[in-house]
Every structure is written in structure tokens, then in C-alpha cells.
Write an enzyme that holds these catalytic residues in place. Sequence first.
Site, short mmCIF file in Angstrom:
data_model
loop_
_atom_site.label_atom_id
_atom_site.label_comp_id
_atom_site.label_asym_id
_atom_site.label_seq_id
_atom_site.Cartn_x
_atom_site.Cartn_y
_atom_site.Cartn_z
N LYS A 112 -1.38 -2.73 8.21
CA LYS A 112 -2.72 -2.06 8.92
C LYS A 112 -2.88 -2.80 10.08
O LYS A 112 -2.38 -4.08 10.44
CB LYS A 112 -4.14 -2.57 8.21
CG LYS A 112 -4.33 -1.62 6.98
CD LYS A 112 -5.71 -2.32 6.27
CE LYS A 112 -5.93 -1.20 5.04
NZ LYS A 112 -7.34 -1.49 4.73
N HIS A 162 -3.31 -9.38 3.22
CA HIS A 162 -4.65 -9.24 3.35
C HIS A 162 -4.91 -10.20 4.69
O HIS A 162 -4.50 -11.28 4.77
CB HIS A 162 -5.34 -9.93 2.41
CG HIS A 162 -5.63 -8.92 1.21
ND1 HIS A 162 -5.47 -9.36 -0.23
CD2 HIS A 162 -5.59 -7.49 1.17
CE1 HIS A 162 -5.90 -8.26 -0.98
NE2 HIS A 162 -5.87 -7.17 -0.14
N TYR A 175 -9.16 -10.76 -6.90
CA TYR A 175 -8.23 -10.63 -8.26
C TYR A 175 -8.45 -11.91 -9.23
O TYR A 175 -7.97 -11.86 -10.26
CB TYR A 175 -6.94 -10.60 -7.85
CG TYR A 175 -6.51 -9.31 -7.02
CD1 TYR A 175 -6.55 -8.21 -7.58
CD2 TYR A 175 -6.39 -9.20 -5.56
CE1 TYR A 175 -6.38 -6.76 -6.94
CE2 TYR A 175 -6.14 -7.98 -4.93
CZ TYR A 175 -6.26 -6.83 -5.79
OH TYR A 175 -6.10 -5.59 -5.04
N ARG A 189 1.01 -1.30 0.19
CA ARG A 189 -0.07 -0.09 -0.06
C ARG A 189 0.93 1.14 -0.08
O ARG A 189 2.07 1.34 0.53
CB ARG A 189 -0.88 0.09 1.26
CG ARG A 189 -1.87 -1.24 1.32
CD ARG A 189 -2.58 -1.22 2.56
NE ARG A 189 -3.46 -2.23 2.81
CZ ARG A 189 -3.05 -3.33 3.47
NH1 ARG A 189 -1.88 -3.57 3.91
NH2 ARG A 189 -3.82 -4.39 3.49
N ARG A 199 -0.91 -1.86 -6.77
CA ARG A 199 -1.50 -2.89 -6.04
C ARG A 199 -2.21 -3.94 -6.79
O ARG A 199 -1.75 -5.12 -6.71
CB ARG A 199 -1.78 -2.16 -4.66
CG ARG A 199 -2.25 -3.43 -3.86
CD ARG A 199 -2.56 -2.80 -2.17
NE ARG A 199 -3.20 -3.76 -1.40
CZ ARG A 199 -2.69 -4.35 -0.69
NH1 ARG A 199 -1.30 -4.47 -0.45
NH2 ARG A 199 -3.07 -4.94 0.37
N HIS A 248 -3.25 2.86 -5.73
CA HIS A 248 -3.58 1.31 -5.48
C HIS A 248 -3.75 0.54 -6.89
O HIS A 248 -3.67 -0.74 -6.88
CB HIS A 248 -5.09 1.54 -5.03
CG HIS A 248 -5.38 0.72 -3.74
ND1 HIS A 248 -4.51 0.77 -2.63
CD2 HIS A 248 -6.05 -0.47 -3.38
CE1 HIS A 248 -4.67 0.07 -1.47
NE2 HIS A 248 -5.78 -0.78 -2.07
#
Length: 298
Positions: free
Chosen positions: A174, A270, A279, A150, A247, A244
Site C-alpha cells: 500500500k 502493517h 491477531y 495481500r 493472510r 484475505h
Amino acid sequence: MIQYSDEAKQSFIQYLQTEKNYSSLTVEHYIHDLDHFFEFLNREGVGHIKETDDLLARGYLVSLHEQSYSRASVSRKISSLKTFFSFLNRENPEFVNPMTYVIHPKKEGRLPHFFYENEMEQLFLACSGDDPLSKRNKALLELLYATGIRVTECTGIQLKDLDLTIGTALIKGKGSKERYVPFGHFAEKALRDYIEHARGTLMKDEHSFLFVNHRGTPLTARGVRHILTKLVEQTALTHSIHPHMLRHTFATHMLNSGADLRTVQELLGHAHLSSTQLYTHVTKEHLKKTYQSFHPRA
């Protein structure tokens, strides 16, 4: 004005930071959503937070629809409010959560946009100069494409987080979760060139962040967006770019080349496999278009 003490707000912020372990940016989004909800309550003449019921909660959702908020934005605001009211209920069990039965809107069926390999080559050519900013831009682009990290993770990288010998970077993701991501020869070469021949020239004040803006201070996420937009303008690409997309491009190219889903999930950081599975739809769509374009009886 609705009664909502600064003390309660600060307690909620502390709860998000310490118990939920959310990043400062996520906390900022939660508080923004909360303030937006209280603006709605003020317009409705609500005097105290305890007066909020499920009817008002549904009225708020109607107002969001009337203001043409996207489904993703509405869903985020619902999550923010559910977390807030659950927090209040935990602090005071007599408090009824008006968001309990509010349902998130179905996600829009939009597939993430990505660059094709020839488009990525155009972007790399756009930053192939020998000046310090071109060297920085190439290192930035190579790293984002090589790792799928990110933008906020990228701007948070410090020199000590890089190991150019084995080609890995320590990424703080995150919820302050850390992971190591590998990068290949192209990114390693561009990073070495930038660190050895450009970063020191750009620096004004001493700091340890990897990427530096033209003023010598740490590069921000907004700065990355500006750089990528300028690179697109120097190419023949017609679509707009957001960070993004790199990514998305990383994940799509990995899966198209045969990488397994679990590996891509770990590389992207993730928490849930369902986020990565999006994806697979992109790659299937790509395969379908390729088939229809080239098979004589498609």
C-alpha cells in the site's frame, strides 16, 4: 444537479495519487464514496457543495444506516469524505468542513477467520496435479500462505521480484511502499516447478508478471478468488473462502508458533501495530477453545 466540476474532481484525484501516494484501487474507492455522497446531496436538492453543513453530513450517515451498510463501510465513507473536505478547505480556507465533528462508528467485534493446519493440507491436496493449472494453483497457494501478502500484492509480483536462491520476494504494498518477504522450502519448490514447467505453457503474450491465468494474461485479484473458491469446492471444507483468509491464517499460525508481534507486523506490511494486534485476540480465542476442549476441569 449539484455543482461539482470535473476540474475539482481531477485535482482531488491528483492529490490522492501524488501527495497521499495512494494506490489506484484506493483512489477508485475514494471517488466511488464521493459519488455516492453526491447522489445523496442531489436527492436532498442541494445545489452547491458549499451548502453542505454538519446537519446534511449527519443525514447522510442516517441514510447509510437505513441502507444497512456495515460499520466498516460507513467508516470508510466517512474517511473518504473527511479527506475530500479537508482538501477543499486547504484549497479554499473559507470553506467549512462539515465532516469535522462526525465520529467513526465503533468497529464490529468480529475476529478474522482462518484455516487450521489440517484444513490447509486439504487445500494443498486439491492442487496436487501435474497439469499446468494445478502447478500454478499450488505455487499461488504456497506463496500466499508462506508470506501473508495481500492478493493485490501477489498479482503484482513480476519474475524479477523473486529470488528463489535465498527465498525472498520484493513486494510492492500500500502507498507504493516496498518490503522484502521471505518464503520457505515448500513455496520455493512449488514456484520453481510452476515457472519451469507450467508458466511457459500457459503464456500467450509476452509479459513479466509471475502468475498467469488460463488465457495467458496476468492473473487478477478476481481470478485468485475464483481459483481459491474452486479449491475449497474440491475439499471437504464447508465454509466459504476469501483470499484475505490466507493472510489471516499466516498471521495466526505465526503467532501461535511463537513469533513476536513486531516481526509479524513487518511481514504483513502493517503501518500500525494495532492492526497486527487483532491477531493476538484470535490466538487467545484459539487457546481458550483448546483449553476448554481438552482440560478435564475446564
